[in-house]
Scaffold this motif. Structure first.
Motif, PDB file in Angstrom:
ATOM      1  N   ARG A  22       0.838  -1.193   0.000  1.00  0.00           N
ATOM      2  CA  ARG A  22       0.000   0.000   0.000  1.00  0.00           C
ATOM      3  C   ARG A  22       0.877   1.247   0.000  1.00  0.00           C
ATOM      4  O   ARG A  22       2.084   1.166   0.165  1.00  0.00           O
ATOM      5  CB  ARG A  22      -0.969  -0.020   1.195  1.00  0.00           C
ATOM      6  N   ILE A  23       0.242   2.350  -0.236  1.00  0.00           N
ATOM      7  CA  ILE A  23       0.844   3.701  -0.301  1.00  0.00           C
ATOM      8  C   ILE A  23       1.483   3.924  -1.670  1.00  0.00           C
ATOM      9  O   ILE A  23       0.748   4.002  -2.639  1.00  0.00           O
ATOM     10  CB  ILE A  23       1.749   4.010   0.904  1.00  0.00           C
ATOM     11  N   GLU A  44      -6.715  -5.374   0.472  1.00  0.00           N
ATOM     12  CA  GLU A  44      -6.889  -4.174   1.305  1.00  0.00           C
ATOM     13  C   GLU A  44      -7.540  -4.523   2.640  1.00  0.00           C
ATOM     14  O   GLU A  44      -8.345  -5.457   2.739  1.00  0.00           O
ATOM     15  CB  GLU A  44      -7.726  -3.140   0.553  1.00  0.00           C
ATOM     16  N   ASN A  45      -7.156  -3.730   3.619  1.00  0.00           N
ATOM     17  CA  ASN A  45      -7.553  -3.977   4.998  1.00  0.00           C
ATOM     18  C   ASN A  45      -8.980  -3.473   5.261  1.00  0.00           C
ATOM     19  O   ASN A  45      -9.216  -2.270   5.260  1.00  0.00           O
ATOM     20  CB  ASN A  45      -6.557  -3.250   5.917  1.00  0.00           C
ATOM     21  N   TRP A  56      -5.853  10.228   1.417  1.00  0.00           N
ATOM     22  CA  TRP A  56      -4.893  11.313   1.227  1.00  0.00           C
ATOM     23  C   TRP A  56      -5.433  12.318   0.205  1.00  0.00           C
ATOM     24  O   TRP A  56      -5.017  12.348  -0.951  1.00  0.00           O
ATOM     25  CB  TRP A  56      -3.524  10.756   0.795  1.00  0.00           C
ATOM     26  N   TYR A  74      -4.211  10.711  -5.206  1.00  0.00           N
ATOM     27  CA  TYR A  74      -2.984  10.004  -4.794  1.00  0.00           C
ATOM     28  C   TYR A  74      -3.130   8.500  -5.050  1.00  0.00           C
ATOM     29  O   TYR A  74      -2.267   7.863  -5.644  1.00  0.00           O
ATOM     30  CB  TYR A  74      -2.701  10.274  -3.303  1.00  0.00           C
ATOM     31  N   ALA A  90      -5.621 -10.280   9.577  1.00  0.00           N
ATOM     32  CA  ALA A  90      -5.355 -10.532  10.993  1.00  0.00           C
ATOM     33  C   ALA A  90      -6.196 -11.705  11.504  1.00  0.00           C
ATOM     34  O   ALA A  90      -6.014 -12.162  12.634  1.00  0.00           O
ATOM     35  CB  ALA A  90      -5.653  -9.275  11.805  1.00  0.00           C
ATOM     36  N   LYS A 113       6.067  -3.583   7.751  1.00  0.00           N
ATOM     37  CA  LYS A 113       7.320  -3.406   8.468  1.00  0.00           C
ATOM     38  C   LYS A 113       7.950  -4.794   8.608  1.00  0.00           C
ATOM     39  O   LYS A 113       7.231  -5.786   8.787  1.00  0.00           O
ATOM     40  CB  LYS A 113       7.068  -2.777   9.838  1.00  0.00           C
ATOM     41  N   TYR A 120       1.401 -13.551  10.921  1.00  0.00           N
ATOM     42  CA  TYR A 120       0.242 -14.136  10.230  1.00  0.00           C
ATOM     43  C   TYR A 120       0.638 -15.373   9.418  1.00  0.00           C
ATOM     44  O   TYR A 120      -0.176 -15.937   8.694  1.00  0.00           O
ATOM     45  CB  TYR A 120      -0.386 -13.105   9.273  1.00  0.00           C
ATOM     46  N   ILE A 139       9.230  -4.848   0.427  1.00  0.00           N
ATOM     47  CA  ILE A 139       9.698  -3.459   0.397  1.00  0.00           C
ATOM     48  C   ILE A 139       9.606  -2.905   1.816  1.00  0.00           C
ATOM     49  O   ILE A 139       8.581  -3.064   2.480  1.00  0.00           O
ATOM     50  CB  ILE A 139       8.831  -2.616  -0.560  1.00  0.00           C
ATOM     51  N   SER A 140      10.678  -2.300   2.269  1.00  0.00           N
ATOM     52  CA  SER A 140      10.641  -1.704   3.608  1.00  0.00           C
ATOM     53  C   SER A 140      11.433  -0.411   3.600  1.00  0.00           C
ATOM     54  O   SER A 140      12.056  -0.063   2.588  1.00  0.00           O
ATOM     55  CB  SER A 140      11.227  -2.686   4.631  1.00  0.00           C
ATOM     56  N   PRO A 152       9.838   2.022  10.733  1.00  0.00           N
ATOM     57  CA  PRO A 152       8.961   2.320   9.592  1.00  0.00           C
ATOM     58  C   PRO A 152       9.613   3.399   8.735  1.00  0.00           C
ATOM     59  O   PRO A 152      10.489   4.133   9.224  1.00  0.00           O
ATOM     60  CB  PRO A 152       7.693   2.865  10.249  1.00  0.00           C
ATOM     61  N   TYR A 154       8.908   6.372   5.497  1.00  0.00           N
ATOM     62  CA  TYR A 154       8.199   7.056   4.418  1.00  0.00           C
ATOM     63  C   TYR A 154       9.216   7.737   3.505  1.00  0.00           C
ATOM     64  O   TYR A 154      10.377   7.936   3.878  1.00  0.00           O
ATOM     65  CB  TYR A 154       7.225   8.095   4.985  1.00  0.00           C
ATOM     66  N   ASP A 155       8.731   8.135   2.363  1.00  0.00           N
ATOM     67  CA  ASP A 155       9.578   8.769   1.353  1.00  0.00           C
ATOM     68  C   ASP A 155      10.440   9.898   1.921  1.00  0.00           C
ATOM     69  O   ASP A 155      11.645   9.972   1.663  1.00  0.00           O
ATOM     70  CB  ASP A 155       8.684   9.308   0.233  1.00  0.00           C
TER      71      ASP A 155
HETATM   72  C1  LIG Z   1       4.194   2.448   5.407  1.00  0.00           C
HETATM   73  C2  LIG Z   1       4.468   2.151   6.886  1.00  0.00           C
HETATM   74  C3  LIG Z   1       5.306   3.307   7.460  1.00  0.00           C
HETATM   75  C4  LIG Z   1       3.131   2.104   7.605  1.00  0.00           C
HETATM   76  O1  LIG Z   1       3.368   1.843   8.956  1.00  0.00           O
HETATM   77  P1  LIG Z   1       2.298   1.105   9.871  1.00  0.00           P
HETATM   78  O2  LIG Z   1       0.949   1.476   9.411  1.00  0.00           O
HETATM   79  O3  LIG Z   1       2.625   1.346  11.278  1.00  0.00           O
HETATM   80  O4  LIG Z   1       2.655  -0.421   9.704  1.00  0.00           O
HETATM   81  P2  LIG Z   1       2.189  -1.759   9.034  1.00  0.00           P
HETATM   82  O5  LIG Z   1       2.508  -1.776   7.611  1.00  0.00           O
HETATM   83  O6  LIG Z   1       2.853  -2.759   9.841  1.00  0.00           O
HETATM   84  O7  LIG Z   1       0.590  -1.886   9.148  1.00  0.00           O
HETATM   85  C5  LIG Z   1      -0.172  -1.451  10.282  1.00  0.00           C
HETATM   86  C6  LIG Z   1      -1.165  -2.477  10.716  1.00  0.00           C
HETATM   87  O8  LIG Z   1      -2.108  -2.718   9.689  1.00  0.00           O
HETATM   88  C7  LIG Z   1      -2.283  -4.105   9.560  1.00  0.00           C
HETATM   89  N1  LIG Z   1      -2.782  -4.497   8.248  1.00  0.00           N
HETATM   90  C8  LIG Z   1      -2.340  -4.137   7.046  1.00  0.00           C
HETATM   91  N2  LIG Z   1      -3.055  -4.727   6.077  1.00  0.00           N
HETATM   92  C9  LIG Z   1      -4.001  -5.474   6.676  1.00  0.00           C
HETATM   93  C10 LIG Z   1      -5.059  -6.296   6.249  1.00  0.00           C
HETATM   94  N3  LIG Z   1      -5.305  -6.498   4.965  1.00  0.00           N
HETATM   95  N4  LIG Z   1      -5.821  -6.888   7.176  1.00  0.00           N
HETATM   96  C11 LIG Z   1      -5.607  -6.695   8.492  1.00  0.00           C
HETATM   97  N5  LIG Z   1      -4.615  -5.928   8.977  1.00  0.00           N
HETATM   98  C12 LIG Z   1      -3.822  -5.324   8.077  1.00  0.00           C
HETATM   99  C13 LIG Z   1      -0.893  -4.635   9.854  1.00  0.00           C
HETATM  100  O9  LIG Z   1      -0.902  -5.981  10.140  1.00  0.00           O
HETATM  101  C14 LIG Z   1      -0.502  -3.792  11.043  1.00  0.00           C
HETATM  102  O10 LIG Z   1      -1.090  -4.350  12.213  1.00  0.00           O
HETATM  103  P3  LIG Z   1      -0.378  -4.320  13.624  1.00  0.00           P
HETATM  104  O11 LIG Z   1       0.941  -4.992  13.444  1.00  0.00           O
HETATM  105  O12 LIG Z   1      -1.302  -5.081  14.500  1.00  0.00           O
HETATM  106  O13 LIG Z   1      -0.234  -2.866  13.940  1.00  0.00           O
HETATM  107  C15 LIG Z   1       5.214   0.819   7.046  1.00  0.00           C
HETATM  108  O14 LIG Z   1       4.365  -0.208   6.582  1.00  0.00           O
HETATM  109  C16 LIG Z   1       6.531   0.747   6.300  1.00  0.00           C
HETATM  110  O15 LIG Z   1       7.562   1.240   6.760  1.00  0.00           O
HETATM  111  N6  LIG Z   1       6.509   0.102   5.133  1.00  0.00           N
HETATM  112  C17 LIG Z   1       7.713  -0.106   4.286  1.00  0.00           C
HETATM  113  C18 LIG Z   1       8.149   1.123   3.531  1.00  0.00           C
HETATM  114  C19 LIG Z   1       7.075   1.751   2.694  1.00  0.00           C
HETATM  115  O16 LIG Z   1       6.488   1.141   1.817  1.00  0.00           O
HETATM  116  N7  LIG Z   1       6.765   2.977   3.024  1.00  0.00           N
HETATM  117  C20 LIG Z   1       5.747   3.778   2.361  1.00  0.00           C
HETATM  118  C21 LIG Z   1       6.194   4.255   1.058  1.00  0.00           C
HETATM  119  S1  LIG Z   1       5.122   5.413   0.360  1.00  0.00           S
HETATM  120  C22 LIG Z   1       5.479   6.951   0.979  1.00  0.00           C
HETATM  121  O17 LIG Z   1       6.296   7.129   1.770  1.00  0.00           O
HETATM  122  C23 LIG Z   1       4.787   8.135   0.361  1.00  0.00           C
HETATM  123  O18 LIG Z   1       3.895   7.940  -0.423  1.00  0.00           O
HETATM  124  O19 LIG Z   1       5.138   9.241   0.710  1.00  0.00           O
END
Ligand SMILES: CC(C)(COP(=O)(O)OP(=O)(O)OC[C@H]1O[C@@H](n2cnc3c(N)ncnc32)[C@H](O)[C@@H]1OP(=O)(O)O)[C@@H](O)C(=O)NCCC(=O)NCCSC(=O)C(=O)O
Length: 403
Positions: A22-23, A44-45, A56, A74, A90, A113, A120, A139-140, A152, A154-155
């Protein structure tokens, strides 16, 4: 151009991509794979309303009554050619569905992350143990290993951590990020390249693999000449505004009605530029005759050129320099850029039908790849949240999740 289901073909026709991302970074990769013909299932969640970027705003495609839909600009920038499938991963039932889809998929792309999917049992180790031919791309922010892997990302953080912000902006101004999420986009590009190479390997050997990609790694990889300038000299590259560290003159210059860009890449071009200025001897001056001398005397030359150019109009310099084969160009607004005759000739703006929005279609930026035999196709407008859940589960013979 309005594309239709019938044109569904392309070099990746038949490839199934299970998209847990996503994102922007992951979705950029999966959109390109979709444009190339792959079937992309975007998971999608349901608890959060789907991809974060659906919220956004402020720009949204609007429903016929004028209300904003969940198709933010976006979100639409990187989610065409995908089917939206709402699955709560989940829950054990949701995880079971993902495992069934993974069994039919060629590629999985995710951007949780690091470690986020292991709980899961949808991580690389688990899914690829069951399906050794699977190409699994993670991708992280910082990668699956290293001291920062848990963070975590972001860009903006990647552009800061990876050094590009320190180079962007005026010398006496603050560090600036590039105007769009370029670290994400470039990471998505690398993800696409990695997936295509891994599919080639799989086709030859039957063997899938894990691709571990980080926003920060890819950003540092595209420090290109400035990274190597530092590694070669030990000198810290600095912000130079629009100027170039290794070429002079290569900058934005003010004229009486705005700015234009001059990009002189070699000595012959410099001679032609000086001819245009009516100062042919300048190109033979010992301080300016070669690029190295021009770099050495950058300040004096740039000031001289600023004085010489200020009384021209934009059209005078652009037309005059074009006639002499000197690279130069305008600084367009987004509107000007997308409305150029070039953009129109190259299908830069496309339209895909979507009957749930005002006007019955959405405008998007086309894929720049121009194939001679297997063109990209635009088969599906960006989906509403969960729009295809039922159809996809039926098509793959999977029972719907237990509510
Ligand atoms: C983007 C993030 C910062 C978002 O951070 P967070 O929202 O805190 O983390 P997570 O991804 O782990 O997802 C949060 C929670 O949502 C849950 N989750 C996600 N999808 C699902 C579905 N389908 N069903 C149920 N639950 C879900 C996931 O298990 C986590 O649960 P819990 O574990 O229970 O909390 C990170 O995911 C990240 O660093 N990703 C890698 C880099 C990246 O792609 N960055 C974005 C680039 S775009 C960008 O920067 C830009 O556009 O600008």
């Amino acid at each position: 151009m309005v594309a239709s289901e019938e044109t569904a073909n392309g070099p990746l026709h038949g490839i199934v991509v299970l998209d847990l991302s996503r994102i922007l970074a992951g979705p950029t990769a999966t959109q390109i794979l979709g444009d190339l013909g792959a079937t992309v299932l975007k998971i999608e969640n349901p608890k959060s309303g789907g991809d974060d970027t659906r919220a956004w705003g402020p720009n949204y495609a609007r429903a016929s009554n004028g209300d904003p839909t969940d198709l933010s600009a976006y979100f639409m920038s990187s989610n065409r050619n995908k089917k939206s499938v709402a699955i709560d991963i989940a829950t054990p039932a949701g995880q079971d569905i993902i495992r069934q889809l993974a069994a039919r998929a060629d590629v999985v792309i995710e951007n949780f992350k690091p470690g986020g999917l292991a709980k899961y049992r949808l991580d690389h180790a688990t899914l690829c143990a069951a399906h050794p031919g699977l190409v699994y791309c993670s991708i992280s922010g910082f990668g699956q290993t290293g001291p920062n892997s848990h963070r975590p990302g972001y860009d903006l953080m990647a552009q800061g951590y990876g050094g590009i912000m320190s180079l962007t902006g005026e010398p006496d101004g603050q560090p600036l990020k590039v105007g769009v999420g370029i670290a994400d986009v470039m990471c998505g590009m690398y993800a696409t390249i990695g997936v295509l190479a891994a599919l080639r390997h799989r086709d030859q050997t039957g063997e899938g693999q894990h691709i571990d990609l980080a926003l920060v790694d890819t950003q540092m990889a595209w420090l290109v000449n400035e990274g190597i300038n530092f590694l070669t000299s030990g000198n810290l590259p600095e912000r130079r505004g629009n100027a170039h560290p290794n070429i002079v003159p290569y900058d934005a210059f003010q004229v009486e009605d705005g700015y234009f860009l001059l990009a002189v890449g070699n000595d012959a071009q410099f001679q032609r530029f000086c001819d245009f200025l009516g100062q042919p001897d300048l190109a033979r001056h010992p301080d300016y005759a070669t690029n190295l001398k021009r770099i050495e005397n950058r300040v004096a030359l740039t000031s001289l050129l600023r004085d010489a150019l200020i009384s021209y109009s934009k059209s005078e310099v652009l037309e005059g320099l074009e006639q002499r084969g000197v690279p130069a160009g305008p600084i367009n607004t987004v509107k000007e850029a997308l409305e150029t005759d070039q953009a129109s000739a190259r299908d830069t703006v496309i339209s895909i039908s979507k009957d749930t929005v005002q006007g019955g279609s959405v405008k998007l930026l086309g894929n720049p790849l121009k194939f001679s035999i297997t063109p990209v196709t635009y088969r599906h407008a960006p989906p509403h949240f969960g729009e295809d859940t039922q159809d996809v589960l039926e098509a793959f013979g999977i029972s719907p999740p237990i509510k």
